[in-house]
Design an enzyme around this catalytic site. Structure first.
Site, mmCIF file in Angstrom:
data_model
loop_
_atom_site.group_PDB
_atom_site.id
_atom_site.type_symbol
_atom_site.label_atom_id
_atom_site.label_comp_id
_atom_site.label_asym_id
_atom_site.label_seq_id
_atom_site.Cartn_x
_atom_site.Cartn_y
_atom_site.Cartn_z
ATOM 1 N N LYS A 158 0.598 -1.210 -0.102
ATOM 2 C CA LYS A 158 0.013 -0.087 0.061
ATOM 3 C C LYS A 158 0.714 1.225 0.107
ATOM 4 O O LYS A 158 1.830 1.331 0.702
ATOM 5 C CB LYS A 158 -0.678 -0.039 1.325
ATOM 6 C CG LYS A 158 -1.937 -1.080 1.348
ATOM 7 C CD LYS A 158 -2.727 -0.876 2.623
ATOM 8 C CE LYS A 158 -3.917 -1.631 2.639
ATOM 9 N NZ LYS A 158 -4.715 -1.484 3.859
ATOM 10 N N GLY A 164 -8.177 5.186 -0.401
ATOM 11 C CA GLY A 164 -9.314 5.098 -1.647
ATOM 12 C C GLY A 164 -8.627 4.174 -2.599
ATOM 13 O O GLY A 164 -9.352 3.996 -3.785
ATOM 14 N N ASN A 289 -10.063 9.046 8.858
ATOM 15 C CA ASN A 289 -10.183 10.037 8.425
ATOM 16 C C ASN A 289 -10.613 11.426 9.388
ATOM 17 O O ASN A 289 -11.278 11.255 10.353
ATOM 18 C CB ASN A 289 -11.707 9.886 7.715
ATOM 19 C CG ASN A 289 -11.581 8.633 6.682
ATOM 20 O OD1 ASN A 289 -10.323 8.763 5.983
ATOM 21 N ND2 ASN A 289 -12.377 7.814 6.533
ATOM 22 N N ARG A 291 -12.181 14.130 9.032
ATOM 23 C CA ARG A 291 -13.020 15.120 8.372
ATOM 24 C C ARG A 291 -14.383 14.542 8.901
ATOM 25 O O ARG A 291 -14.714 13.439 9.281
ATOM 26 C CB ARG A 291 -13.192 15.048 6.762
ATOM 27 C CG ARG A 291 -13.246 13.523 6.368
ATOM 28 C CD ARG A 291 -13.540 13.687 4.744
ATOM 29 N NE ARG A 291 -13.977 12.561 4.212
ATOM 30 C CZ ARG A 291 -13.230 11.372 4.203
ATOM 31 N NH1 ARG A 291 -11.860 11.456 4.395
ATOM 32 N NH2 ARG A 291 -13.684 10.127 3.793
HETATM 33 C C1 MV4 Z 1 -7.061 -3.831 2.889
HETATM 34 C C2 MV4 Z 1 -7.570 -4.810 2.180
HETATM 35 C C3 MV4 Z 1 -7.288 -6.302 2.668
HETATM 36 N N1 MV4 Z 1 -6.320 -6.452 3.597
HETATM 37 N N2 MV4 Z 1 -5.889 -4.146 3.505
HETATM 38 C C4 MV4 Z 1 -8.883 -0.536 0.211
HETATM 39 C C5 MV4 Z 1 -8.855 1.173 0.141
HETATM 40 C C6 MV4 Z 1 -8.228 1.183 1.467
HETATM 41 N N3 MV4 Z 1 -8.888 2.188 2.236
HETATM 42 C C7 MV4 Z 1 -7.779 0.096 2.201
HETATM 43 N N4 MV4 Z 1 -8.518 -0.947 1.480
HETATM 44 C C8 MV4 Z 1 -8.238 -2.205 1.515
HETATM 45 N N5 MV4 Z 1 -7.124 -2.614 2.531
HETATM 46 C C9 MV4 Z 1 -5.569 -5.341 3.819
HETATM 47 N N6 MV4 Z 1 -4.814 -5.499 4.440
HETATM 48 C C10 MV4 Z 1 -8.804 -4.504 1.422
HETATM 49 C C11 MV4 Z 1 -8.964 -3.259 0.995
HETATM 50 C C12 MV4 Z 1 -10.170 -3.021 0.190
HETATM 51 C C13 MV4 Z 1 -11.376 -2.441 0.602
HETATM 52 C C14 MV4 Z 1 -11.323 -1.651 1.814
HETATM 53 C C15 MV4 Z 1 -12.489 -1.073 2.400
HETATM 54 C C16 MV4 Z 1 -13.451 -1.067 1.586
HETATM 55 C C17 MV4 Z 1 -13.637 -1.317 0.267
HETATM 56 C C18 MV4 Z 1 -12.398 -2.088 -0.258
HETATM 57 C C19 MV4 Z 1 -12.418 -2.678 -1.379
HETATM 58 C C20 MV4 Z 1 -11.307 -3.274 -1.805
HETATM 59 C C21 MV4 Z 1 -10.306 -3.567 -1.032
#
Ligand code: MV4
Length: 447
Positions: A158, A164, A289, A291
């Protein structure tokens, strides 16, 4: 209390903030681009100032224009809403440097949470559970391999400046590791101007659950329970609920207590949301967040609190005046984000709204800046309305939502109302047993 508040935003959230100001007896200043001269947030404000051409860069993100608008109208505080400048620490700093109050957290806290690595480090030190992964940034391949061996696969790389979903890459096994890392760094540099990345264990079927908190300037912190925001498409939330269908009251109290204890130790102030992934009964913090969020109304409905009013009071130096035991949860709330988009392909559908009728009745709330004859400009986010329902139980809320969607009429442009109707009628949604992948799977299956 403030004498005049400038609202540095547009659309439904500008109206939402105006309403709170009006109930507090505070006059408002609207700012607008040339594309929004006829917009509802301009019509309903006490004063308005045109701050630039349609492109957001030159208007709603134009800091000198906004500060000038505040100066010439004599505003003493600025509410940034969500999006635009709401999480821009430099803007918050400039607002304060001009002798105005930024209605939000301190610039230092905004900056800290904007750096996802710093945010995780802070939360870990405050006792908040994290997804296992790297200890900070992963800047060389040797560290990357060591983290992978310690954590196990699948892994997710990441961007530290991300959020986002941009700059995220999955590595299923060791053969994919270095490629995912390189791609994430390249994407992060292009998107955010920083190639700093970190690594987490990839959770394959989590729910996205976030905890709403408010903190005053005197160390009082309370939480208002959680929102389940798992129903999303391409990192755009579509439906949010409070409370989560997956949590018990005890689980809510538990994670809420962890969140308030952490933010109290951090000296955080104003509104904030801690985002967690929730899988197999365990919470893992991912981001914070700093906000007001789009989906704040579902929390307001089940708690009977005006979060924007509270933000303003806190920024003006008032104490919360109540504690955690005074926060009561009542019933269930669901929000649909209605976009000016073709429900079949999600292409934006700007244009003139020729007729408009919003639903009403018990437990129905519509937050929107639409009116019959208004024009949805092509320059901004496509969300045009939020339909929020509140009812004693989740099943009642679903029936109320179906009824309200049937009443809702937006003519002249296509909207995503038909998509919401399909989701509400789906047995999987009705059972509430969905993950963050549920909606995308539904659409891939043609449901
Ligand atoms: C993750 C995850 C799975 N495992 N982290 C997507 C955006 C960012 N805010 C964090 N996200 C994710 N982090 C780990 N370790 C899956 C996502 C993710 C996700 C998270 C929240 C809402 C929708 C999502 C859609 C795809 C992936």
């Amino acid at each position: 209390m403030f004498h005049k508040i400038l609202i540095a935003n547009r659309g439904e959230i500008a109206l939402r903030i105006q309403r709170a100001c009006r109930e507090l007896g505070i006059p408002t200043v609207a700012v607008h681009s040339t594309a929004d001269a006829e917009a509802m947030h301009v019509r309903l404000a006490d004063e308005s100032v045109c701050i630039g051409p349609p492109a957001a860069r030159e208007s709603y993100l134009n800091i000198p224009s906004i500060l000038s608008a505040a100066a010439i109208t004599g505003a003493d505080a600025i509410h940034p809403g969500y999006g635009f400048l709401s999480e821009n620490a430099d803007f918050a700093e400039m607002v304060e440097a001009h002798g105005l109050t930024f209605i939000g957290p301190s610039p230092a806290h905004i900056r800290m949470m904007g750096d996802k690595i710093a945010a995780k480090a802070a939360m870990e030190s405050l006792g908040v559970p994290l997804v296992p992964g790297s200890d900070g940034a992963v800047a060389d391949a040797a560290v990357l391999r060591a983290v992978a061996e310690r954590t196990g696969y699948p892994l997710l790389v990441k961007a530290a400046a991300g959020g986002g979903g941009r700059g995220m890459k999955v590595a299923r096994d060791a053969s994919e590791l270095e490629e995912a890392w390189r791609l994430a760094r390249t994407e992060a540099r292009a998107a955010f101007g920083s190639d700093e990345v970190y690594v987490e264990k990839y959770l394959d079927r989590p729910r996205h659950i976030e905890v709403q908190i408010l903190a005053d300037a005197y160390g009082h912190v309370v939480h208002f329970g959680e929102r389940d925001c798992s129903l999303q498409r391409r990192h755009q939330k579509v439906i949010e609920e409070a409370g989560s269908p997956a949590l018990t009251a005890a689980a809510r109290d538990g994670i809420g207590g962890v969140a308030t204890a952490a933010l109290s130790k951090l000296g955080y102030r104003n509104a904030g949301t801690l985002e967690f992934l929730y899988q197999d009964g365990a919470f893992a913090f991912i981001e914070m967040n700093t906000r007001l969020q789009v989906e704040h109304p579902v929390t307001e409905m089940i708690c009977g609190v005006d979060l924007v009013r509270e933000q303003i009071r806190i920024a003006a130096g008032h104490a919360l005046g109540y504690g955690q035991d005074d926060v009561r949860f009542s019933g269930h709330a669901i929000e649909c984000r209605i976009n000016a988009e073709d429900p079949d392909n999600f292409m934006p559908t700007p244009g003139r709204v020729t007729a408009y009728h919003a639903p009403g009745g018990l437990g129905v709330r519509v937050d929107s800046a639409l009116y019959a004859g208004c024009v949805v400009p092509p320059y901004y986010d496509s969300m045009i309305a939020k339909l929020i329902v509140h009812a004693p139980t989740r099943a009642d809320a679903i029936n109320r939502l179906r009824r309200a969607i049937e009443e809702f009429a937006v003519l002249g442009i296509k909207t995503t109302l038909p998509l919401h109707r399909r989701i509400v009628d789906n047995p999987g949604f009705q059972r509430g047993d969905y993950t963050i992948h549920w909606l995308e799977n539904l659409m891939a299956s043609g449901g």
